[in-house]
Motif scaffolding. Structure first.
Motif, PDB file in Angstrom:
ATOM      1  N   MET A 184      16.983 -10.549  -7.901  1.00  0.00           N
ATOM      2  CA  MET A 184      16.117 -10.665  -9.033  1.00  0.00           C
ATOM      3  C   MET A 184      16.574  -9.638 -10.063  1.00  0.00           C
ATOM      4  N   ASN A 185      17.218 -10.086 -11.024  1.00  0.00           N
ATOM      5  CA  ASN A 185      17.929  -9.223 -11.949  1.00  0.00           C
ATOM      6  C   ASN A 185      17.074  -8.159 -12.612  1.00  0.00           C
ATOM      7  N   ASN A 186      16.133  -8.523 -13.475  1.00  0.00           N
ATOM      8  CA  ASN A 186      15.399  -7.559 -14.273  1.00  0.00           C
ATOM      9  C   ASN A 186      13.983  -7.318 -13.791  1.00  0.00           C
ATOM     10  N   LEU A 187      13.617  -7.817 -12.651  1.00  0.00           N
ATOM     11  CA  LEU A 187      12.251  -7.661 -12.183  1.00  0.00           C
ATOM     12  C   LEU A 187      12.038  -6.274 -11.604  1.00  0.00           C
ATOM     13  N   ASN A 188      10.918  -5.697 -11.967  1.00  0.00           N
ATOM     14  CA  ASN A 188      10.534  -4.410 -11.398  1.00  0.00           C
ATOM     15  C   ASN A 188       9.360  -4.631 -10.466  1.00  0.00           C
ATOM     16  N   PHE A 189       9.587  -4.407  -9.205  1.00  0.00           N
ATOM     17  CA  PHE A 189       8.522  -4.529  -8.222  1.00  0.00           C
ATOM     18  C   PHE A 189       7.961  -3.145  -7.939  1.00  0.00           C
ATOM     19  N   LEU A 190       6.675  -3.095  -7.581  1.00  0.00           N
ATOM     20  CA  LEU A 190       6.019  -1.812  -7.360  1.00  0.00           C
ATOM     21  C   LEU A 190       6.535  -1.110  -6.112  1.00  0.00           C
ATOM     22  N   THR A 191       6.792  -1.900  -5.079  1.00  0.00           N
ATOM     23  CA  THR A 191       7.272  -1.351  -3.811  1.00  0.00           C
ATOM     24  C   THR A 191       8.208  -2.368  -3.166  1.00  0.00           C
ATOM     25  N   THR A 192       8.867  -1.959  -2.120  1.00  0.00           N
ATOM     26  CA  THR A 192       9.700  -2.874  -1.347  1.00  0.00           C
ATOM     27  C   THR A 192       8.834  -3.973  -0.736  1.00  0.00           C
ATOM     28  N   GLU A 193       7.645  -3.598  -0.270  1.00  0.00           N
ATOM     29  CA  GLU A 193       6.736  -4.589   0.308  1.00  0.00           C
ATOM     30  C   GLU A 193       6.339  -5.637  -0.739  1.00  0.00           C
ATOM     31  N   HIS A 194       6.089  -5.201  -1.969  1.00  0.00           N
ATOM     32  CA  HIS A 194       5.753  -6.135  -3.052  1.00  0.00           C
ATOM     33  C   HIS A 194       6.881  -7.149  -3.227  1.00  0.00           C
ATOM     34  N   TYR A 195       8.107  -6.672  -3.282  1.00  0.00           N
ATOM     35  CA  TYR A 195       9.261  -7.560  -3.406  1.00  0.00           C
ATOM     36  C   TYR A 195       9.349  -8.511  -2.213  1.00  0.00           C
ATOM     37  N   ASP A 196       9.182  -7.972  -0.997  1.00  0.00           N
ATOM     38  CA  ASP A 196       9.309  -8.794   0.211  1.00  0.00           C
ATOM     39  C   ASP A 196       8.258  -9.904   0.244  1.00  0.00           C
ATOM     40  N   VAL A 197       7.019  -9.577  -0.128  1.00  0.00           N
ATOM     41  CA  VAL A 197       5.953 -10.583  -0.130  1.00  0.00           C
ATOM     42  C   VAL A 197       6.224 -11.629  -1.213  1.00  0.00           C
ATOM     43  N   PHE A 198       6.639 -11.183  -2.399  1.00  0.00           N
ATOM     44  CA  PHE A 198       6.975 -12.120  -3.476  1.00  0.00           C
ATOM     45  C   PHE A 198       8.074 -13.071  -3.010  1.00  0.00           C
ATOM     46  N   LYS A 199       9.108 -12.528  -2.436  1.00  0.00           N
ATOM     47  CA  LYS A 199      10.235 -13.336  -1.966  1.00  0.00           C
ATOM     48  C   LYS A 199       9.782 -14.328  -0.889  1.00  0.00           C
ATOM     49  N   TYR A 237       3.629 -12.969  -8.945  1.00  0.00           N
ATOM     50  CA  TYR A 237       3.961 -11.546  -8.984  1.00  0.00           C
ATOM     51  C   TYR A 237       2.709 -10.699  -8.750  1.00  0.00           C
ATOM     52  N   VAL A 238       1.606 -11.055  -9.399  1.00  0.00           N
ATOM     53  CA  VAL A 238       0.341 -10.322  -9.210  1.00  0.00           C
ATOM     54  C   VAL A 238      -0.173 -10.541  -7.793  1.00  0.00           C
ATOM     55  N   ILE A 239      -0.155 -11.772  -7.340  1.00  0.00           N
ATOM     56  CA  ILE A 239      -0.655 -12.107  -6.004  1.00  0.00           C
ATOM     57  C   ILE A 239       0.122 -11.350  -4.928  1.00  0.00           C
ATOM     58  N   ALA A 240       1.423 -11.271  -5.077  1.00  0.00           N
ATOM     59  CA  ALA A 240       2.253 -10.563  -4.095  1.00  0.00           C
ATOM     60  C   ALA A 240       2.018  -9.063  -4.121  1.00  0.00           C
ATOM     61  N   GLY A 241       1.558  -8.541  -5.247  1.00  0.00           N
ATOM     62  CA  GLY A 241       1.407  -7.102  -5.397  1.00  0.00           C
ATOM     63  C   GLY A 241       0.060  -6.535  -5.000  1.00  0.00           C
ATOM     64  N   ASN A 242      -0.915  -7.398  -4.685  1.00  0.00           N
ATOM     65  CA  ASN A 242      -2.241  -6.909  -4.316  1.00  0.00           C
ATOM     66  C   ASN A 242      -2.749  -7.727  -3.140  1.00  0.00           C
ATOM     67  N   GLU A 243      -2.852  -7.088  -1.994  1.00  0.00           N
ATOM     68  CA  GLU A 243      -3.214  -7.794  -0.762  1.00  0.00           C
ATOM     69  C   GLU A 243      -4.603  -8.414  -0.825  1.00  0.00           C
ATOM     70  N   ARG A 244      -5.578  -7.729  -1.414  1.00  0.00           N
ATOM     71  CA  ARG A 244      -6.933  -8.283  -1.497  1.00  0.00           C
ATOM     72  C   ARG A 244      -6.944  -9.557  -2.341  1.00  0.00           C
ATOM     73  N   VAL A 245      -6.280  -9.508  -3.474  1.00  0.00           N
ATOM     74  CA  VAL A 245      -6.198 -10.685  -4.346  1.00  0.00           C
ATOM     75  C   VAL A 245      -5.432 -11.801  -3.642  1.00  0.00           C
ATOM     76  N   ARG A 246      -4.378 -11.447  -2.963  1.00  0.00           N
ATOM     77  CA  ARG A 246      -3.585 -12.442  -2.226  1.00  0.00           C
ATOM     78  C   ARG A 246      -4.458 -13.148  -1.188  1.00  0.00           C
ATOM     79  N   ASN A 247      -5.245 -12.390  -0.432  1.00  0.00           N
ATOM     80  CA  ASN A 247      -6.100 -12.990   0.590  1.00  0.00           C
ATOM     81  C   ASN A 247      -7.151 -13.912  -0.018  1.00  0.00           C
ATOM     82  N   LEU A 248      -7.640 -13.562  -1.203  1.00  0.00           N
ATOM     83  CA  LEU A 248      -8.617 -14.407  -1.896  1.00  0.00           C
ATOM     84  C   LEU A 248      -7.988 -15.702  -2.419  1.00  0.00           C
ATOM     85  N   LEU A 249      -6.764 -15.617  -2.917  1.00  0.00           N
ATOM     86  CA  LEU A 249      -6.168 -16.745  -3.623  1.00  0.00           C
ATOM     87  C   LEU A 249      -5.303 -17.675  -2.777  1.00  0.00           C
ATOM     88  N   LEU A 250      -4.774 -17.203  -1.681  1.00  0.00           N
ATOM     89  CA  LEU A 250      -3.900 -18.069  -0.871  1.00  0.00           C
ATOM     90  C   LEU A 250      -4.544 -19.400  -0.475  1.00  0.00           C
TER      91      LEU A 250
END
Length: 131
Positions: free
Chosen positions: A1-16, A37-50
Motif C-alpha cells: 500500500m504505497n501512500n497509506l498511513n496505518f496507525l499500527t501494524t495491527e491496523h494494517y493487518d486487519v485492513f488487509k 480503513y476506519v473499521i479496521a482501525g477501531n475494534e469496537r466499531v468493527r464489531n458493531l459494523l461487521l
C-alpha cells in the motif's frame, strides 16, 4: 500500500485481512476502502459494523445501523463517519470529530484524507506472500 498511513501494524493487518475477502476489488469504490480503513482501525466499531457488511462484495448495509444499536459517544461519531464516507447518508460535524480521543481523531482524519486525495484509486491488495 504505497501512500497509506496505518496507525499500527495491527491496523494494517486487519485492513488487509478484510480487504482480501473482496471477490473483485476493482469493482469497489474508494469510499468503501476509506470506510474499511476506519473499521479496521477501531475494534469496537468493527464489531458493531461487521454484521452489516458483505466483505466479499464490498458493501455496507447502512440503513439500520444506527437504529439497531446503542453506541458510546466516540463510537457513534466513528460509525457516522463510516456511513458518511461510504454513502453520505449521515453527517459528522467538525465539532464532533475534534472531541474524539487522539487515536480515533487520527484515524478519522486519515480516512477523510485518503478518500479526498483518492489514494485508493489504484489500490493493490497484497497477497500473504507479499507481506
Amino acid at each position: 500500500m504505497n501512500n497509506l498511513n496505518f496507525l499500527t501494524t495491527e491496523h494494517y493487518d486487519v485492513f488487509k485481512q478484510l480487504a482480501q475477502r473482496l471477490v473483485n476489488p476493482g469493482d469497489v469504490k474508494k469510499e468503501y476502502f476509506s470506510a474499511l480503513y476506519v473499521i479496521a482501525g477501531n475494534e469496537r466499531v468493527r464489531n458493531l459494523l461487521l454484521p452489516y457488511m458483505d466483505l466479499e462484495q464490498g458493501k455496507i448495509s447502512t440503513a439500520s445501523i444506527i437504529d439497531d444499536n446503542t453506541f458510546e459517544k466516540q463510537d457513534f461519531i466513528l460509525v457516522k463517519l463510516v456511513i458518511h464516507l461510504y454513502n453520505n447518508k449521515e453527517w459528522v460535524l467538525p465539532t464532533e470529530l475534534i472531541t474524539l480521543p487522539e487515536v480515533d481523531y487520527q484515524l478519522a482524519m486519515q480516512a477523510i484524507t485518503l478518500c479526498r486525495d483518492q489514494q485508493f484509486d489504484e489500490i493493490v491488495i497484497p497477497s500473504d506472500q507479499e507481506t
